[in-house]
Design a protein around this motif. Sequence first.
Motif, PDB file in Angstrom:
ATOM      1  N   LEU A 120       0.836  -1.197   0.000  1.00 47.30           N
ATOM      2  CA  LEU A 120       0.000   0.000   0.000  1.00 47.30           C
ATOM      3  C   LEU A 120       0.876   1.255   0.000  1.00 47.30           C
ATOM      4  CD1 LEU A 120      -2.564   1.655   0.247  1.00 47.30           C
ATOM      5  CD2 LEU A 120      -2.595   1.157   2.695  1.00 47.30           C
ATOM      6  N   ASP A 121       1.922   1.266   0.812  1.00 49.45           N
ATOM      7  CA  ASP A 121       2.814   2.425   0.860  1.00 49.45           C
ATOM      8  C   ASP A 121       3.492   2.654  -0.494  1.00 49.45           C
ATOM      9  OD1 ASP A 121       2.223   3.183   3.413  1.00 49.45           O
ATOM     10  OD2 ASP A 121       3.888   2.125   4.344  1.00 49.45           O
ATOM     11  N   LYS A 122       3.808   1.570  -1.180  1.00 45.81           N
ATOM     12  CA  LYS A 122       4.438   1.693  -2.497  1.00 45.81           C
ATOM     13  C   LYS A 122       3.473   2.363  -3.479  1.00 45.81           C
ATOM     14  CE  LYS A 122       8.082  -1.010  -4.590  1.00 45.81           C
ATOM     15  NZ  LYS A 122       8.703  -2.326  -4.758  1.00 45.81           N
ATOM     16  N   PHE A 123       2.213   1.929  -3.467  1.00 44.91           N
ATOM     17  CA  PHE A 123       1.204   2.566  -4.308  1.00 44.91           C
ATOM     18  C   PHE A 123       1.050   4.041  -3.942  1.00 44.91           C
ATOM     19  CE2 PHE A 123      -0.659  -1.733  -5.261  1.00 44.91           C
ATOM     20  CZ  PHE A 123      -0.721  -1.590  -6.639  1.00 44.91           C
ATOM     21  N   LEU A 124       0.999   4.319  -2.643  1.00 44.38           N
ATOM     22  CA  LEU A 124       0.776   5.696  -2.196  1.00 44.38           C
ATOM     23  C   LEU A 124       1.896   6.625  -2.633  1.00 44.38           C
ATOM     24  CD1 LEU A 124      -0.666   5.128   1.402  1.00 44.38           C
ATOM     25  CD2 LEU A 124      -1.880   6.004  -0.611  1.00 44.38           C
ATOM     26  N   VAL A 125       3.142   6.121  -2.633  1.00 41.60           N
ATOM     27  CA  VAL A 125       4.272   6.938  -3.085  1.00 41.60           C
ATOM     28  C   VAL A 125       4.037   7.392  -4.527  1.00 41.60           C
ATOM     29  CG1 VAL A 125       6.714   6.827  -3.776  1.00 41.60           C
ATOM     30  CG2 VAL A 125       6.024   6.054  -1.507  1.00 41.60           C
ATOM     31  N   HIS A 126       3.643   6.464  -5.391  1.00 45.04           N
ATOM     32  CA  HIS A 126       3.430   6.796  -6.802  1.00 45.04           C
ATOM     33  C   HIS A 126       2.247   7.755  -6.982  1.00 45.04           C
ATOM     34  CE1 HIS A 126       6.097   3.365  -7.286  1.00 45.04           C
ATOM     35  NE2 HIS A 126       6.296   3.761  -8.509  1.00 45.04           N
ATOM     36  N   ILE A 127       1.201   7.554  -6.205  1.00 38.58           N
ATOM     37  CA  ILE A 127       0.008   8.387  -6.350  1.00 38.58           C
ATOM     38  C   ILE A 127       0.254   9.797  -5.826  1.00 38.58           C
ATOM     39  CG2 ILE A 127      -2.360   8.688  -5.525  1.00 38.58           C
ATOM     40  CD1 ILE A 127      -2.417   5.523  -5.614  1.00 38.58           C
ATOM     41  N   GLU A 128       0.928   9.893  -4.669  1.00 41.02           N
ATOM     42  CA  GLU A 128       1.266  11.215  -4.121  1.00 41.02           C
ATOM     43  C   GLU A 128       2.170  11.962  -5.104  1.00 41.02           C
ATOM     44  OE1 GLU A 128       0.373  12.787  -1.348  1.00 41.02           O
ATOM     45  OE2 GLU A 128      -0.663  11.252  -0.193  1.00 41.02           O
ATOM     46  N   GLU A 144      13.148  10.268  -7.838  1.00 35.72           N
ATOM     47  CA  GLU A 144      14.475  10.496  -7.276  1.00 35.72           C
ATOM     48  C   GLU A 144      14.405  10.366  -5.763  1.00 35.72           C
ATOM     49  OE1 GLU A 144      17.137  10.783  -9.120  1.00 35.72           O
ATOM     50  OE2 GLU A 144      15.940  10.768 -10.951  1.00 35.72           O
ATOM     51  N   ALA A 145      15.556  10.070  -5.148  1.00 37.38           N
ATOM     52  CA  ALA A 145      15.610   9.894  -3.693  1.00 37.38           C
ATOM     53  C   ALA A 145      15.053  11.110  -2.963  1.00 37.38           C
ATOM     54  CB  ALA A 145      17.054   9.620  -3.261  1.00 37.38           C
ATOM     55  N   GLU A 146      15.353  12.308  -3.467  1.00 37.52           N
ATOM     56  CA  GLU A 146      14.914  13.544  -2.811  1.00 37.52           C
ATOM     57  C   GLU A 146      13.399  13.714  -2.854  1.00 37.52           C
ATOM     58  OE1 GLU A 146      17.257  13.352  -5.187  1.00 37.52           O
ATOM     59  OE2 GLU A 146      19.023  13.597  -3.891  1.00 37.52           O
ATOM     60  N   GLN A 147      12.734  13.037  -3.815  1.00 38.48           N
ATOM     61  CA  GLN A 147      11.281  13.180  -3.950  1.00 38.48           C
ATOM     62  C   GLN A 147      10.514  12.165  -3.097  1.00 38.48           C
ATOM     63  OE1 GLN A 147      11.547  12.568  -8.249  1.00 38.48           O
ATOM     64  NE2 GLN A 147      10.697  14.615  -8.583  1.00 38.48           N
ATOM     65  N   TYR A 203       7.176  17.118  10.094  1.00 43.44           N
ATOM     66  CA  TYR A 203       8.456  17.073  10.811  1.00 43.44           C
ATOM     67  C   TYR A 203       9.632  17.480   9.930  1.00 43.44           C
ATOM     68  CZ  TYR A 203       5.505  14.318  13.924  1.00 43.44           C
ATOM     69  OH  TYR A 203       4.480  13.914  14.740  1.00 43.44           O
ATOM     70  N   ALA A 204       9.538  17.198   8.623  1.00 45.25           N
ATOM     71  CA  ALA A 204      10.688  17.396   7.725  1.00 45.25           C
ATOM     72  C   ALA A 204      11.202  18.839   7.722  1.00 45.25           C
ATOM     73  CB  ALA A 204      10.312  16.976   6.300  1.00 45.25           C
ATOM     74  N   SER A 205      10.301  19.805   7.908  1.00 44.84           N
ATOM     75  CA  SER A 205      10.724  21.214   7.885  1.00 44.84           C
ATOM     76  C   SER A 205      11.637  21.565   9.057  1.00 44.84           C
ATOM     77  CB  SER A 205       9.495  22.126   7.895  1.00 44.84           C
ATOM     78  OG  SER A 205       8.701  21.870   9.045  1.00 44.84           O
ATOM     79  N   ALA A 206      11.639  20.718  10.095  1.00 44.93           N
ATOM     80  CA  ALA A 206      12.473  20.981  11.273  1.00 44.93           C
ATOM     81  C   ALA A 206      13.831  20.270  11.215  1.00 44.93           C
ATOM     82  CB  ALA A 206      11.723  20.566  12.538  1.00 44.93           C
ATOM     83  N   CYS A 207      14.081  19.546  10.108  1.00 44.72           N
ATOM     84  CA  CYS A 207      15.381  18.871   9.976  1.00 44.72           C
ATOM     85  C   CYS A 207      16.493  19.914   9.843  1.00 44.72           C
ATOM     86  CB  CYS A 207      15.389  17.951   8.744  1.00 44.72           C
ATOM     87  SG  CYS A 207      14.380  16.465   8.939  1.00 44.72           S
ATOM     88  N   ARG A 208      17.681  19.548  10.317  1.00 44.15           N
ATOM     89  CA  ARG A 208      18.813  20.482  10.273  1.00 44.15           C
ATOM     90  C   ARG A 208      19.200  20.832   8.836  1.00 44.15           C
ATOM     91  NH1 ARG A 208      24.702  18.977  12.886  1.00 44.15           N
ATOM     92  NH2 ARG A 208      25.899  20.694  12.012  1.00 44.15           N
ATOM     93  N   PHE A 209      19.187  19.815   7.962  1.00 46.14           N
ATOM     94  CA  PHE A 209      19.625  20.033   6.583  1.00 46.14           C
ATOM     95  C   PHE A 209      18.435  20.073   5.628  1.00 46.14           C
ATOM     96  CE2 PHE A 209      23.337  17.934   8.545  1.00 46.14           C
ATOM     97  CZ  PHE A 209      24.284  18.934   8.314  1.00 46.14           C
ATOM     98  N   ARG A 210      18.460  21.056   4.749  1.00 42.95           N
ATOM     99  CA  ARG A 210      17.465  21.104   3.694  1.00 42.95           C
ATOM    100  C   ARG A 210      17.760  19.952   2.724  1.00 42.95           C
ATOM    101  NH1 ARG A 210      16.202  26.463  -0.012  1.00 42.95           N
ATOM    102  NH2 ARG A 210      14.333  25.647  -1.016  1.00 42.95           N
ATOM    103  N   GLY A 211      16.732  19.246   2.272  1.00 44.64           N
ATOM    104  CA  GLY A 211      16.962  18.091   1.413  1.00 44.64           C
ATOM    105  C   GLY A 211      17.383  16.860   2.201  1.00 44.64           C
ATOM    106  N   CYS A 212      17.119  16.854   3.502  1.00 44.20           N
ATOM    107  CA  CYS A 212      17.456  15.707   4.360  1.00 44.20           C
ATOM    108  C   CYS A 212      16.730  14.456   3.851  1.00 44.20           C
ATOM    109  CB  CYS A 212      17.025  16.007   5.797  1.00 44.20           C
ATOM    110  SG  CYS A 212      17.375  14.693   6.977  1.00 44.20           S
TER     111      CYS A 212
END
Length: 297
Positions: free
Chosen positions: A99-107, A233-236, A247-256
């Motif tokens: 299900l998560d694999k499908f959701l990645v493609h749909i998102e 791509e990994a970044e996507q 939570y991602a916006s609070a990571c130290r590095f942009r593109g974490c």
Amino acid sequence: MAQGMIVKALSGYYYVLPDGRPPGSGELIQCRARGIFKKQKITPLVGDRVEFGLTENGEGTVDAIGERRSELVRPPIANAELAVLVFSVHEPAFNAQLLDKFLVHIEHAGLETVLVLSKTDLSTADAGWRTEIEAYRRMGYEIFLTSSKRQEGVEAVRERLEGSVSVFAGQSGVGKSSLVNALLPGLELLTAEISTRLGRGRHTTRHVELIPLGSGWIADTPGFSQLDFAELEAEQLAEAFRDFRTYASACRFRGCLHHKEPDCAVRAAVDAGELADWRYEHYIQFLTEIKERKRRY
């Protein structure tokens, strides 16, 4: 110049429903695409809004293609708005990783998602799937419980699909065809007739078609046939996990990448029990798959 929507593509022909004609009326214009599209490396797709002109023999030519709100490669459909993911709760058991694999493609494709759980009449006392499903509900996904055998939940799904162009997907054996046939009585007969006319099996044809459902449309295709992350791509990847976004916006590095980077807010949320650890495990599996694909090339 007339306008309409391509509702069927078959063997180089595009069948356009002109604006103003009712869906399902059979009043389609058989069109060829202008040669300019081939030069521009553009292929008209089912779901495209088009401008077309009529030729002397009553057929037509697709002259212009409108801007696409979305575009899927498999199945090749433009302007789909809704992905209906059908997963069973029993035989086969609910599979959150798939299900998560499908959701990645749909998102990533920018479609809305409706999750339909089938075979609820076969559900046993095991409530493991219920816990996981509640996690998806908290993420904001719409969930419908259905039983095609008992005709339960089918009307609620039908109402949700009204007015949208929907594509169906899910693993084999989950009752996807039974659900579609319950939504569209007579579809099985229609597709059998098409196969007979073409003189070949339904799934060996390059046949994509939108079937009217009230004021909406259902894509009658085999669905998402391949889930190999070839276009991602990994970044996507993290962007496609909607529960990571807060939570991602609070990571130290942009593109974490939320893997081994220091001060990663996503990993901290997993450690704190705020994000499901099994969702994070799936993310790492997919990230590894994408990185290995890059290394092979």
